[in-house]
Design a protein around this motif. Structure first.
Motif, PDB file in Angstrom:
ATOM      1  N   TYR A   1     106.884  39.435  21.779  1.00  0.00           N
ATOM      2  CA  TYR A   1     106.239  40.448  22.612  1.00  0.00           C
ATOM      3  C   TYR A   1     106.117  39.880  24.022  1.00  0.00           C
ATOM      4  O   TYR A   1     105.686  38.738  24.210  1.00  0.00           O
ATOM      5  CB  TYR A   1     104.856  40.793  22.055  1.00  0.00           C
TER       6      TYR A   1
ATOM      7  N   TYR B   1     104.930  44.410  25.955  1.00  0.00           N
ATOM      8  CA  TYR B   1     103.487  44.389  25.688  1.00  0.00           C
ATOM      9  C   TYR B   1     102.796  44.189  27.032  1.00  0.00           C
ATOM     10  O   TYR B   1     102.762  43.087  27.561  1.00  0.00           O
ATOM     11  CB  TYR B   1     103.147  43.248  24.734  1.00  0.00           C
TER      12      TYR B   1
ATOM     13  N   ARG C   1     100.850  48.666  20.947  1.00  0.00           N
ATOM     14  CA  ARG C   1     101.588  47.446  20.635  1.00  0.00           C
ATOM     15  C   ARG C   1     100.733  46.478  19.804  1.00  0.00           C
ATOM     16  O   ARG C   1     101.254  45.730  18.983  1.00  0.00           O
ATOM     17  CB  ARG C   1     102.053  46.762  21.912  1.00  0.00           C
TER      18      ARG C   1
END
Length: 276
Positions: free
Chosen positions: A33, A56, A64
């Motif tokens: 991420y 993210y 997320r």
């Protein structure tokens, strides 16, 4: 069994600062991420990682965070990176840690470069400091924060974008005094790195004449204690210690501790007196 969330400190401007451990963790990750997937893709290519890449950032972190929890529940190795530096320190990452804790997943860290500690080391204002990240943009929150900083006796570290740095410096000068010492690090570790020391007034003049470019990390000298300081006497004590054979640096430390005044300010004054 739940997977592991790895908070990964990444280079703050120079990919040569990438550690072997970071390469290994990114290479082993199932999913990464990232605050900016475009920048993260360059990092993953450098690490030889084929992990799935997901964005993210502040705008999508709620959804997320749930997705990250699903990955951890599935037993995946999850890495979290930001554009530069350590997640959760002036950058996204807080909600990822909270999400992992909510489901009892393992959390670990890959330490890495830090603009905060790098700037503190370069500033030469002591090792006690407060980190403010970015100043509030406007309103009462900004005014209150500046008033708090005016009384803060530790050095303060602030991040600034090139578009906001002059406004931030101007408001800091109004609240803290134009003669307050400041260190500015621009584009740390990058090709056009600039390190600058002076007062807030001088900093404003410098970047009014020179267009600010790149990201800034500022370190502002802490406030002098409210008790009145007889700097002339303090410097005289330092000079007497030096004359007796003590090094100037050691004398400054001893006298500053005795009087409760900032060491770097006393050193600056003692140095100036010694060159007169």
């Amino acid at each position: 069994m739940s997977g592991t969330l790895w908070l990964c400190g990444t280079p703050i401007g120079n990919l040569e600062d990438m550690t072997e451990r970071l390469r290994r963790i990114l290479g082993a990750a199932d999913v990464v991420y990232a605050e900016d997937t475009r920048r993260a893709r360059v990092l993953l290519e450098r690490a030889g990682s084929s992990a799935r890449l997901r964005s993210y950032f502040v705008g999508n972190e709620t959804s997320r965070a749930q997705e990250l929890q699903d990955d951890l529940r599935a037993g995946k190795t999850v890495a979290f990176v930001t554009d530069a530096g350590m997640p959760g320190v002036g950058d996204p990452g807080l909600t990822a840690v909270q999400a992992a804790r909510e489901i009892g997943a393992a959390i670990s860290i890959v330490p890495g470069p830090s603009a905060v500690t790098s700037a503190v080391a370069l500033a030469g204002m002591g090792d006690r400091f407060a980190f403010e990240s970015f100043l509030p943009r406007k309103g009462k929150e900004r005014t209150d924060r500046l008033q708090t900083l005016a009384a803060e006796q530790r050095a303060t570290v602030i991040f600034c974008s090139p578009k906001r740095v002059l406004a931030d410096m101007s408001d800091l000068a109004s609240a803290l005094g134009a003669d307050r010492e400041i260190f500015a690090a621009r584009e740390l570790t990058k090709m056009f790195e600039e390190l600058w020391w002076g007062t807030l007034e001088e900093a404003i003049a410098h970047w009014t004449d020179t267009e600010p470019r790149g990201e800034f990390t500022l370190v502002i000298q802490g406030a002098v204690p409210s008790t009145s300081v007889d700097w002339q006497e303090a410097v005289a004590v330092v000079e007497r210690e030096v004359a007796a054979g003590t090094s100037r640096a050691a004398a400054v430390r001893e006298v500053a501790d005795m009087l409760g005044v900032p060491k770097n300010e006393l050193y600056r004054r003692a140095l100036a007196a010694g060159t007169q």
